[in-house]
Design a protein around this motif. Structure first.
Motif, short mmCIF file in Angstrom:
data_model
loop_
_atom_site.label_atom_id
_atom_site.label_comp_id
_atom_site.label_asym_id
_atom_site.label_seq_id
_atom_site.Cartn_x
_atom_site.Cartn_y
_atom_site.Cartn_z
N ALA A 1 7.09 4.68 34.48
CA ALA A 1 6.70 3.59 35.46
C ALA A 1 5.22 3.48 35.50
CB ALA A 1 7.05 4.30 37.08
N ASN A 2 4.45 4.62 35.02
CA ASN A 2 3.05 4.50 34.84
C ASN A 2 2.52 3.45 33.71
OD1 ASN A 2 2.24 5.97 37.24
ND2 ASN A 2 2.24 8.13 35.85
N ILE A 3 3.38 3.60 32.79
CA ILE A 3 3.17 2.86 31.59
C ILE A 3 3.29 1.33 31.85
CG2 ILE A 3 3.70 2.49 29.29
CD1 ILE A 3 4.37 5.24 28.92
N SER A 4 4.60 1.00 32.70
CA SER A 4 4.65 -0.23 32.76
C SER A 4 3.56 -0.72 33.74
CB SER A 4 6.22 -0.15 33.74
OG SER A 4 7.32 0.24 32.69
N ARG A 5 3.05 0.02 34.81
CA ARG A 5 2.22 -0.67 35.82
C ARG A 5 0.82 -0.70 34.92
NH1 ARG A 5 2.09 3.45 38.99
NH2 ARG A 5 0.32 4.70 38.22
N GLN A 6 0.53 0.05 33.94
CA GLN A 6 -0.68 -0.27 33.27
C GLN A 6 -0.56 -1.52 32.42
OE1 GLN A 6 -2.12 3.61 31.22
NE2 GLN A 6 -0.69 4.46 32.39
N ILE A 7 0.51 -1.75 31.87
CA ILE A 7 0.69 -2.64 31.04
C ILE A 7 0.57 -4.15 31.97
CG2 ILE A 7 2.43 -4.27 29.60
CD1 ILE A 7 3.31 -1.65 28.42
N GLU A 8 1.32 -4.03 33.07
CA GLU A 8 1.17 -5.07 34.14
C GLU A 8 -0.39 -5.31 34.48
OE1 GLU A 8 3.65 -4.03 37.18
OE2 GLU A 8 5.52 -3.97 36.02
N GLN A 9 -1.05 -4.49 34.67
CA GLN A 9 -2.50 -4.38 34.97
C GLN A 9 -3.41 -5.18 34.06
OE1 GLN A 9 -3.28 -0.38 36.22
NE2 GLN A 9 -2.64 -0.75 38.33
N ARG A 10 -3.02 -4.72 32.83
CA ARG A 10 -3.60 -5.10 31.61
C ARG A 10 -3.47 -6.70 31.37
NH1 ARG A 10 -6.52 -2.13 28.24
NH2 ARG A 10 -5.91 -3.52 26.36
N ILE A 11 -2.21 -7.11 31.60
CA ILE A 11 -1.83 -8.57 31.41
C ILE A 11 -2.62 -9.42 32.55
CG2 ILE A 11 0.02 -10.08 31.37
CD1 ILE A 11 1.78 -8.20 29.97
N SER A 12 -2.60 -8.81 33.94
CA SER A 12 -3.07 -9.33 34.94
C SER A 12 -4.65 -9.67 34.98
CB SER A 12 -2.89 -8.82 36.38
OG SER A 12 -1.38 -8.60 36.44
N ALA A 13 -5.22 -8.55 34.17
CA ALA A 13 -6.50 -8.42 33.98
C ALA A 13 -6.99 -9.49 32.67
CB ALA A 13 -7.15 -7.28 33.54
N PHE A 14 -6.20 -9.65 31.84
CA PHE A 14 -6.32 -10.84 30.96
C PHE A 14 -6.19 -12.16 31.49
CE2 PHE A 14 -5.70 -7.13 27.67
CZ PHE A 14 -6.87 -7.12 27.39
N ARG A 15 -5.15 -12.06 32.27
CA ARG A 15 -4.95 -13.51 33.02
C ARG A 15 -6.24 -14.12 33.80
NH1 ARG A 15 -0.87 -12.19 35.87
NH2 ARG A 15 1.05 -12.97 34.66
N ALA A 16 -6.68 -12.91 34.57
CA ALA A 16 -7.98 -13.32 35.08
C ALA A 16 -9.11 -13.76 34.44
CB ALA A 16 -8.35 -12.13 36.01
N VAL A 17 -9.25 -13.31 33.27
CA VAL A 17 -10.26 -13.53 32.18
C VAL A 17 -10.24 -14.99 31.80
CG1 VAL A 17 -11.03 -12.93 29.87
CG2 VAL A 17 -10.65 -11.15 31.51
N VAL A 18 -8.74 -15.19 31.55
CA VAL A 18 -8.68 -16.63 30.92
C VAL A 18 -8.96 -17.71 32.18
CG1 VAL A 18 -6.77 -18.39 30.15
CG2 VAL A 18 -6.72 -16.02 29.29
N LYS A 19 -8.63 -17.42 33.33
CA LYS A 19 -8.61 -18.07 34.52
C LYS A 19 -10.08 -18.44 34.63
CE LYS A 19 -6.00 -17.83 38.30
NZ LYS A 19 -5.53 -17.54 39.64
#
Length: 713
Positions: A34-52
């Protein structure tokens, strides 16, 4: 009696201990997944914010270019250079110029980003597609799509979370996630079945890390481990957190499943769209796919984990068993009756047991004394390690605050000009001058020379300040920014080629300063956050900049740093540290409100958002010392292994505690090897002595003067 004494611990071991261990490791593996999944979700969200943010910055730059007749940066170059700061994202395309001009004046808050996945051979990439969110009343012409595109290799997203770093051998307890292999599987719910027109689920492995003997392309039709003639429907199993025993590559595995939730900015869009590239290069977007994290543990590995005996208990049981065996002659003497015979062999065995038993007790006592002495020495090192970290941290924060103060003094003329211009009525305000002012006060050019523009700013930013800035206090920062009291970034110095201005009104480091809340004695605020420019973890130091009345906050200055004392530091082998928040709301803008969350740690590439209390099984001693702000040692079970912790509250940070720790396993392993070697040598002497007693016994019993028994005579 001796057999009964030995049977009791064996029974407890098989009936209670193994069952408890199975439950513990199963729950631990689920928690890690669950921690690994949450970290991957956070990283993808962070990169999404960078693109935006890159798209918003490009729109803003295009709007400024429309008003400025001077030198311009092309939208394509601006977008790609913004993404290049992350070191991972690659800009693919920007809107055509007519569409870009049409949307340049729109509110960047209306941007939305959706995520797709593309596959080229065995390589998977994430594609971020940024478009404008249109209003229902807009015409079809107005709704003409503006489309920014960027992509990143999926391995760049997942590898830092699940991959083993180069120093994994030094900090195994920090980096070991407990799985032999980790898979990310994309499940397409509406894929046509082979040989049929019906549609059904199809799984595809898009990422794999771990056991080299496993090369899994799909998890369809899994074979059960307990019944090889039966299969498991992966699509049904993966809808929620679950566990299954399966057979893969001629070996049995325990498969832990965790759905990967990827929130999307857009409305009525699937979490992830799968894009497969045909040989002709065309892309086919398939809606309805979802991702599943799979953690595999080989059945034998799991069995060894659950059956593993702790070293101290193993040594105690071994010594106890040996002493029980050596107590047999003494038990006979203890329970001997008036008519029982005391033979010569009994005397020999009693003497042998007395000699060996006393020697073993001496060895065990010496072992305990030396082990306790080594523990004390390591505790002293742990305490010293904690003190050094806090001293360096406090010094670094103080230096960063001094640097920010000096930079604010240098930037004060520019800030005064900006604030004066902002007070001018909009009809008379020259936006171009504000833009040039911000650009010409770029830190990159402070180290060189000011830019030359239509409006000379030498009267506001003197040449002395531009050419000779004092960066001696703390030169290790990436950018410094100044925002007005509404949270709008007005001035920025950076080492990047171009400056980008993002609002900070929702960020904790801005709101706390405006609320008058500071840390320590330096009137500053410090917090970790995810950079909106790169998607990486950074620390922000912010300070207020007062107006002429020395009471009103006119601006908030912020410094973007990666503290050398806390992030990516080199620590001694077997040691580690965590800075944890005992309130759960510091900072309050990270979507994590649980006490015990980790803010900084010695293995930055591994755990983002780790909860230290949960990893220590919510140990009551640990929680009481952290909440009580006590400075003390405590023993906990961290990630399934024994650890020694030293807890220390950080001065000036009411909710922060520094926890330094060491893994007990290395020291225990060393002493177990020493004890094993000493025991082997001791056993060799005991065998020699036993042979000598046997020879004397046989020689004595074969003489004519032999005594069959000593008592009664």
């Amino acid at each position: 009696m001796s057999i009964l004494l030995l049977a009791i611990p064996i029974t407890i071991y098989f009936t209670r201990y193994i069952t408890t261990q199975k439950s513990y490791f199963t729950n631990r593996n689920f928690r890690h997944l669950a921690n690994i999944s949450r970290q991957i979700e956070q990283r993808i969200s962070a990169f999404r914010a960078v693109v935006k943010n890159a798209a918003a910055d490009t729109l803003k730059q295009q709007a400024e270019n429309a008003k400025d007749a001077g030198a311009k940066v092309s939208p394509d170059q601006n977008f790609k250079e913004f993404l290049a700061r992350s070191g991972r994202l690659v800009g693919e395309s920007v809107p055509t110029l007519p569409n870009l001009k049409m949307d340049a004046g729109r509110d960047p808050k209306n941007l939305q980003v959706r995520v797709t996945r593309s596959s080229e051979g065995e390589t998977s990439s994430l594609n971020f597609i940024c478009t404008i969110r249109h209003r229902p009343e807009e015409t079809e012409y107005d709704k003409k799509e503006m489309r920014f595109e960027a992509k990143i290799d999926l391995r760049e997203v997942v590898k830092p979370v699940v991959g083993q770093p180069k120093d994994a051998s030094l900090r195994a307890s920090e980096t070991d996630h407990g799985f032999d292999a980790i898979l990310i599987v994309s499940l397409d719910e509406q894929h046509p079945k082979i040989g049929s027109e019906e549609k059904g689920p199809l799984s595809t492995t898009i990422y794999q890390e771990g056991a080299p003997e496993l090369d899994i392309d799909s998890l369809d039709n899994l074979t059960r481990a307990d019944a090889t003639d039966k299969t498991i429907e992966f699509s049904t199993l993966s809808r929620s957190t679950s566990l299954a025993d399966v057979r893969l590559a001629d070996a049995d595995y325990r498969m832990y499943l965790q759905p990967l939730e990827l929130a999307d900015d857009s409305e009525d869009q699937p979490d992830v769209q799968t894009v497969s590239k045909t040989t002709a290069g065309a892309q086919n977007e398939v809606a309805g796919s979802r991702w599943v994290m799979c953690g595999l543990v080989e059945a034998g590995h799991f069995r060894r984990q659950t059956w593993a005996f702790p070293y101290p208990m193993l040594i105690t049981v071994a010594v106890f068993t040996t002493l029980v065996a050596l107590s047999w002659p003494f038990l006979k003497l203890l329970f001997i009756g008036p008519k029982d015979r005391l033979r010569l062999s009994d005397v020999y065995f009693t003497a042998f047991a007395l000699l060996i038993g006393s020697a073993m007790l001496t060895l065990f006592i010496l072992f305990g004394i030396t082990y306790a002495r080594s523990e004390d020495q390591l505790d002293h090192q742990l305490q010293k390690f904690s003190t050094e970290i806090e001293i360096h941290f406090q010094q670094e924060v103080q230096s960063a605050g001094d640097e920010l103060k000096q930079l604010s003094a240098t930037a004060q003329p520019a800030l005064d000009s900006i604030n004066e211009a902002l007070e001018t009525p909009p009809s008379k305000r020259r936006e171009t001058e504000l833009s040039l002012l911000s650009q010409n006060c770029d830190r990159k050019h402070i180290l060189d020379k000011p830019r030359v523009g239509p409006y000379s700013l030498s009267q506001n930013c003197s040449r002395k300040h531009l050419d000779e800035p004092n960066l001696d206090a703390y030169p290790y920062f990436h950018r410094a920014t100044w925002s007005d009291n509404a949270g709008t970034m007005r001035l920025q110095w950076t080492i990047d080629a171009h400056t980008s201005y993002l609002p900070v009104d929702t960020k904790d480091f801005f709101k706390r300063i405006m609320e008058g809340r500071t840390r320590g004695a330096g009137e500053f605020w410090l917090e970790p956050t995810i950079s909106r420019y790169t998607g990486d973890k950074v620390a922000i130091v912010s300070k207020p900049v007062y107006a002429a009345d020395k009471k009103t906050i006119s601006n908030v200055a912020a410094l973007d740093i990666g503290p050398l004392s806390l992030m990516h530091t080199v620590v001694p082998a077997g040691f580690g540290y965590r800075i944890i928040d005992n309130s759960g709301i510091d900072p309050a803008d990270d979507d994590n409100a649980k006490p015990g969350k980790v803010l900084f740690q010695s293995s930055e590439s591994q755990e983002v958002g780790e909860n230290f209390f949960e990893e220590c099984d919510n140990d009551h001693s640990l929680r009481s010392r952290v909440f009580g702000r006590n400075e003390d040692f405590v023993d906990v079970n961290y990630r399934g292994e024994g650890h020694r912790l030293y807890i220390k509250p950080i001065k000036g940070f009411p909710n922060w505690s520094l926890v330094v720790f060491r893994n007990k396993q290395p020291l225990r392993t060393v002493y177990l090897e020493m004890l094993t070697l000493a025991g082997f040598i001791f056993l060799s002497y005991a065998v020699i002595l036993l042979i000598l007693f046997i020879i004397i016994y046989f020689v004595k019993t074969r003489t004519s003067e032999r005594t069959e028994w000593i008592w009664p005579s």
